[in-house]
Design a protein around this motif. Structure first.
Motif, mmCIF file in Angstrom:
data_model
loop_
_atom_site.group_PDB
_atom_site.id
_atom_site.type_symbol
_atom_site.label_atom_id
_atom_site.label_comp_id
_atom_site.label_asym_id
_atom_site.label_seq_id
_atom_site.Cartn_x
_atom_site.Cartn_y
_atom_site.Cartn_z
ATOM 1 N N GLY A 160 -12.166 59.873 -30.729
ATOM 2 C CA GLY A 160 -12.430 59.925 -31.856
ATOM 3 C C GLY A 160 -11.032 60.436 -32.586
ATOM 4 N N TYR A 161 -10.586 60.289 -33.281
ATOM 5 C CA TYR A 161 -9.893 61.868 -34.606
ATOM 6 C C TYR A 161 -10.295 62.990 -34.403
ATOM 7 N N ALA A 163 -9.955 66.762 -36.656
ATOM 8 C CA ALA A 163 -10.221 67.260 -37.871
ATOM 9 C C ALA A 163 -8.409 67.064 -38.538
ATOM 10 N N ALA A 164 -7.429 67.432 -38.589
ATOM 11 C CA ALA A 164 -6.255 67.363 -38.681
ATOM 12 C C ALA A 164 -5.978 66.036 -38.692
ATOM 13 N N GLU A 165 -6.050 65.105 -38.112
ATOM 14 C CA GLU A 165 -6.141 63.330 -37.514
ATOM 15 C C GLU A 165 -6.681 62.982 -39.204
ATOM 16 N N ILE A 166 -7.406 63.378 -38.828
ATOM 17 C CA ILE A 166 -8.484 62.733 -40.244
ATOM 18 C C ILE A 166 -8.207 62.975 -41.495
ATOM 19 N N LEU A 167 -7.383 64.406 -41.696
ATOM 20 C CA LEU A 167 -6.740 64.814 -42.987
ATOM 21 C C LEU A 167 -5.687 64.445 -43.510
ATOM 22 N N GLU A 168 -4.765 64.016 -42.481
ATOM 23 C CA GLU A 168 -3.804 62.978 -42.638
ATOM 24 C C GLU A 168 -3.931 61.942 -43.056
ATOM 25 N N ARG A 169 -4.739 61.079 -42.219
ATOM 26 C CA ARG A 169 -5.024 59.569 -42.866
ATOM 27 C C ARG A 169 -5.548 59.581 -44.406
#
Length: 465
Positions: A160-161, A163-169
């Motif tokens: 899964g993504y 927290a930083a990856e979700i924010l960037e998306r």
């Protein structure tokens, strides 16, 4: 007299030779995989047998056998529990040994023990070298379709993504929705870029990491800001006569202070645009949309506090973005002298937001709130204040002055002219008041508005028009 020859060729030599000569044959396809050299004698004996059966000749005695290499049967430790762990199965040990016996992989006494045991690998199975190869043989006979779909045993990590990856998306999605195209630039820049953006000579340049083997002077240091990279791409588009350009990048910067002398790598969201209807407020709207998507609370826009980075922006069209007591970044129009350094006349607007600060300020996931049961009461107020007072400061003061009934405040008019004293302005707001447990009376709404006006008067010297 006919001499029969039966030979086995080295697989590596055949594979490399066929590749270098570009000659792929049926024979090379077989020998390059490695064949059992002990099959050469049975093969020539079978050929002689066929000669006699067909009455095509008489076989005489005599065999010349040259054995350059004789593969010896070797043993591997078979562990049924380890095989089950690799396959994710629960196959009984005796059944595993029976599967292996079908391909002539047997124990010394040809038994089916209930635990680990040494098994002998025949010479014609040169591909079996370890426990994983034994597990593959067991899986083939057991049936791949019979192996259940399970997670790895022990401590597992679900994909899964982060927290930083979700924010960037999320941030990238909002930028694209506003018409911004993503760019990816190099993380190294020229030292002269700091002069172009009007940074002081000793500010951060002395702390920039120098590359030991740079491609050139233009790529000799690691950047401490993403602004020069964005301005370079905006300038290139302007030189190509592109009229309306909106770009964004989530890029890394490299600042000193890390462990063992390494850099602190941080990500920065950089927006850059010019042309069309782009202005200070259009850039502000894009930033507000990003913060709204992230559910950031207590957002305020403040006049610059004198940071060196502020020198790159127009002094009258620059603002810092705050969430409570944390500065998320800044935005505004690029200073005309900076634009001149890049050789363009267009008005560039840029924004720089720290991704780490955005992640810290990000609000909780939204929760369902039922629709209000009771009607709202609206009031319009227009206050006269100094021109230097910002609308944001007035809104904050209105929210602090309310007694808990204020649900929303929105600006709908700013007026300067006849009837307004010199150096003053009239600012009008629409107030929405509501209670969650009862219908408001006119008196209750008036008391809340009165408290708001008293706070405006006391803190900002703003009086009702």
């Amino acid at each position: 007299d006919v001499v029969f020859e039966s030979a086995c060729f080295d697989g590596t030599c055949i594979r490399k030779g066929a590749l270098s000569l570009g000659m792929r044959t049926e024979a090379s396809a077989k020998f390059e995989k490695g064949l059992d050299p002990l099959n050469t004698l049975p093969a020539v004996q079978r050929a002689c047998e066929l000669v006699e059966l067909l009455g095509a000749g008489e076989v005489v005695d005599g065999v010349i056998d040259i054995l350059n290499y004789v593969p010896q049967p070797h043993t591997i430790r078979m562990d049924p529990e380890r095989v089950n762990a690799l396959l994710g199965t629960d196959i009984p040990a005796a059944e595993q040994y029976r599967y292996l016996a079908r391909v002539d992989i047997r124990t010394a006494d040809d038994s089916c023990p209930g635990g680990p045991a040494d098994v002998t690998i025949p010479s014609w199975r040169g591909d079996v070298e370890g426990i994983a190869d034994l597990a593959e043989e067991v899986a083939r006979f057991y049936g791949y379709n019979n192996i259940p779909t399970t997670l790895m045993r022990g401590q597992t990590t679900l994909g899964g993504y982060g927290a930083a990856e979700i924010l960037e998306r999320q941030v990238s999605s909002v930028c694209r929705a506003f018409g911004y195209d993503e760019i990816i630039t190099y993380s190294f820049i020229s030292p002269t870029q700091y002069d172009k953006i009007r940074w002081p000579e000793d500010y951060q340049r002395r702390n920039s990491f120098k590359i030991l083997n740079p491609l050139g002077e233009d790529t000799s240091i690691m950047r401490t800001t993403t602004l020069p990279s964005m301005l370079e791409i905006l300038t290139r588009n302007s030189n190509y006569r592109n009229q309306d350009v909106k770009l964004y990048e989530v890029g890394r910067t490299y600042l000193p202070g890390g462990e063992d002398g390494l850099a602190i790598e941080s990500k920065t969201l950089t927006l850059g645009a010019y042309g069309g209807d782009m202005d200070f407020y259009a850039m502000k709207g894009a930033i507000e949309a990003i913060l709204q998507e992230l559910r950031v609370k207590d957002v305020t826009f403040r006049i610059g506090s004198g940071l060196p980075e502020e020198l790159s922006y127009h002094p009258g069209r620059f603002a810092e973005v705050w969430s409570g007591s944390d500065c998320l970044g800044w935005f505004g129009q690029i200073h005309p002298l900076v634009a001149k350094n890049y050789g363009v006349d267009a008005e560039f607007y840029c924004a720089e937001l720290a991704m780490d600060e955005l992640e810290n300020a990000k609000g909780a996931d939204p929760e369902y709130v039922p629709l209000p049961k009771f009607p709202a009461v609206t009031r319009d107020i227009a206050v006269v204040c100094d021109r230097a007072v910002t609308v944001g400061a007035l809104e904050d003061c209105i929210r602090r002055g309310a007694k808990g009934l204020l649900k929303d405040v929105s600006l709908f008019d700013i007026y300067t002219g006849s009837g307004i004293p010199e150096g003053k302005k009239s600012v009008a707001f629409n107030l929405t008041l509501r209670s969650d447990d009862r219908s408001l009376t006119a008196q209750e709404a008036d008391e809340d508005v009165k408290s708001i006006l008293e706070t405006l008067k006391a803190e900002l010297n703003a009086v009702l028009r």
